[in-house]
Design an enzyme around this catalytic site. Structure first.
Site, PDB file in Angstrom:
ATOM      1  N   ASP A   1      38.508 -30.320  10.559  1.00  0.00           N
ATOM      2  CA  ASP A   1      37.233 -29.903   9.970  1.00  0.00           C
ATOM      3  C   ASP A   1      37.276 -30.191   8.460  1.00  0.00           C
ATOM      4  O   ASP A   1      38.181 -29.710   7.769  1.00  0.00           O
ATOM      5  CB  ASP A   1      37.061 -28.396  10.242  1.00  0.00           C
ATOM      6  CG  ASP A   1      35.695 -27.883   9.854  1.00  0.00           C
ATOM      7  OD1 ASP A   1      34.731 -28.669   9.862  1.00  0.00           O
ATOM      8  OD2 ASP A   1      35.600 -26.669   9.560  1.00  0.00           O
ATOM      9  N   HIS A   2      36.333 -30.958   7.977  1.00  0.00           N
ATOM     10  CA  HIS A   2      36.249 -31.290   6.544  1.00  0.00           C
ATOM     11  C   HIS A   2      37.534 -31.898   5.977  1.00  0.00           C
ATOM     12  O   HIS A   2      38.062 -31.419   4.957  1.00  0.00           O
ATOM     13  CB  HIS A   2      35.873 -30.062   5.695  1.00  0.00           C
ATOM     14  CG  HIS A   2      34.511 -29.530   6.005  1.00  0.00           C
ATOM     15  ND1 HIS A   2      33.364 -30.120   5.536  1.00  0.00           N
ATOM     16  CD2 HIS A   2      34.114 -28.483   6.760  1.00  0.00           C
ATOM     17  CE1 HIS A   2      32.317 -29.447   5.995  1.00  0.00           C
ATOM     18  NE2 HIS A   2      32.743 -28.454   6.743  1.00  0.00           N
TER      19      HIS A   2
HETATM   20  P1  13P Z   1      30.727 -20.683   9.074  1.00  0.00           P
HETATM   21  O1  13P Z   1      32.023 -20.145   8.580  1.00  0.00           O
HETATM   22  O2  13P Z   1      29.602 -20.364   8.171  1.00  0.00           O
HETATM   23  O3  13P Z   1      30.472 -20.302  10.495  1.00  0.00           O
HETATM   24  O4  13P Z   1      30.842 -22.283   9.033  1.00  0.00           O
HETATM   25  C1  13P Z   1      31.827 -22.901   9.789  1.00  0.00           C
HETATM   26  C2  13P Z   1      31.787 -24.356   9.557  1.00  0.00           C
HETATM   27  O5  13P Z   1      30.753 -24.960   9.351  1.00  0.00           O
HETATM   28  C3  13P Z   1      33.057 -25.078   9.611  1.00  0.00           C
HETATM   29  O6  13P Z   1      32.915 -26.415   9.313  1.00  0.00           O
END
Ligand code: 13P
Length: 281
Positions: free
Chosen positions: A84-85
């Protein structure tokens, strides 16, 4: 079974529901999410931020842990293990080499041209190894991994340019959602979401899924969102349960009893979210 995100997201797009992406923060989260999604018989994406990867020891540790859980717990659903990211090519390569099946390259802090260049390099490396790639256009702000940033919304034109020049498998356009808690009601740009969906044939991703009212989640899915990322909502219910356990039982010291006391709350929240994200065929 560990798979990339291709089939599960294309199926979600075709049948108008969203695949849940749950961020994992430790072994227990991975285990509880896998058990609940297996019980519900739905595919799931386990997202790992760079911060969470560092916290847990690194991508090899996480990949080994998730593969072990799938095996030991007889998990039969498709599971995608996703970065993620990822902030740079090197992070994505490390994760791919460690066995991750999908990566998000988030070069959204750069100008579009640089975002495209970095994203394309990751796509080239990933696709040769059967790994899917998500990218971000505009910038999704808010607070994540203790980093706070301001949002910039995506435009159709920028999304088209990035998509046409990279060959990504899914796209996260910034359209008003933020990571972490919302200040007031989330203001999602559904009109642009639908226009992007009508013009680009890969699945769209909504980040910042926590705290968005149910009607807006449903509307986002109607407008073409096929994957929704959730982290904060699970963190909130889990930490509330653990706090209550510690307050109720001042003699508890076994970490399994402390950490594990969040299991029911976390699993209930996972079920609620999965049901909200729609029906699978
Ligand atoms: P939230 O923590 O706001 O649910 O976002 C999670 C997210 O987008 C991880 O990439």
């Amino acid at each position: 079974m560990l798979v990339n995100s291709k089939e599960m997201l294309l199926n979600a797009k075709k049948n108008h529901y969203a695949v849940p992406h749950f961020n994992i923060n430790n072994l227990e989260w991975a285990k509880f999410i896998l058990q609940k999604c297996n019980e519900l018989n739905i595919p799931v994406i386990l997202g790992v931020s760079e911060g969470a990867a560092n916290y847990m020891g690194g991508f090899n540790t996480i990949s080994g842990m998730v593969k072990g859980l799938i095996n030991d717990l007889n998990i039969n659903i498709p599971v995608c293990l996703h970065v993620d990211h990822g902030t740079c090519k090197e992070t994505c390569i490390k994760a791919i080499d460690a066995g991750f099946t999908s990566v998000m390259i988030d070069a959204s802090r750069h100008e579009l041209e640089e975002n495209i260049k970095i994203t394309k390099e990751v796509v080239d490396y990933a696709h040769q190894r059967g790994v899917t790639v998500e990218a971000e256009v505009g910038h999704i702000g808010g607070s994540e991994d203790n980093i706070t940033s301001t949002s910039t919304n995506a435009t159709l034109n920028d999304c088209l340019i990035l998509y046409n020049n990279t060959g990504i498998d899914s796209l996260a356009p910034a359209l008003g959602s933020v990571h972490g808690f919302y200040k007031g009601e989330p203001n999602l740009d559904f009109e642009t979401m639908k226009i992007i969906n009508d013009n680009i044939d890969i699945p769209l991703v909504l980040h910042g899924g926590s705290g968005i009212p149910e009607d807006k989640i449903r509307k986002a899915i109607e407008c073409g969102i096929s994957k929704i990322n959730v982290n904060t909502e699970l963190q909130v219910v889990w930490s509330k349960a653990v706090r209550e356990k510690l307050q109720a039982d001042s003699s508890v010291y076994d970490p399994r009893k402390i950490i594990g006391s969040g299991e029911a709350s976390l699993k209930n929240k996972v079920e609620e979210i999965v049901k909200l994200f729609g029906t699978r065929n």
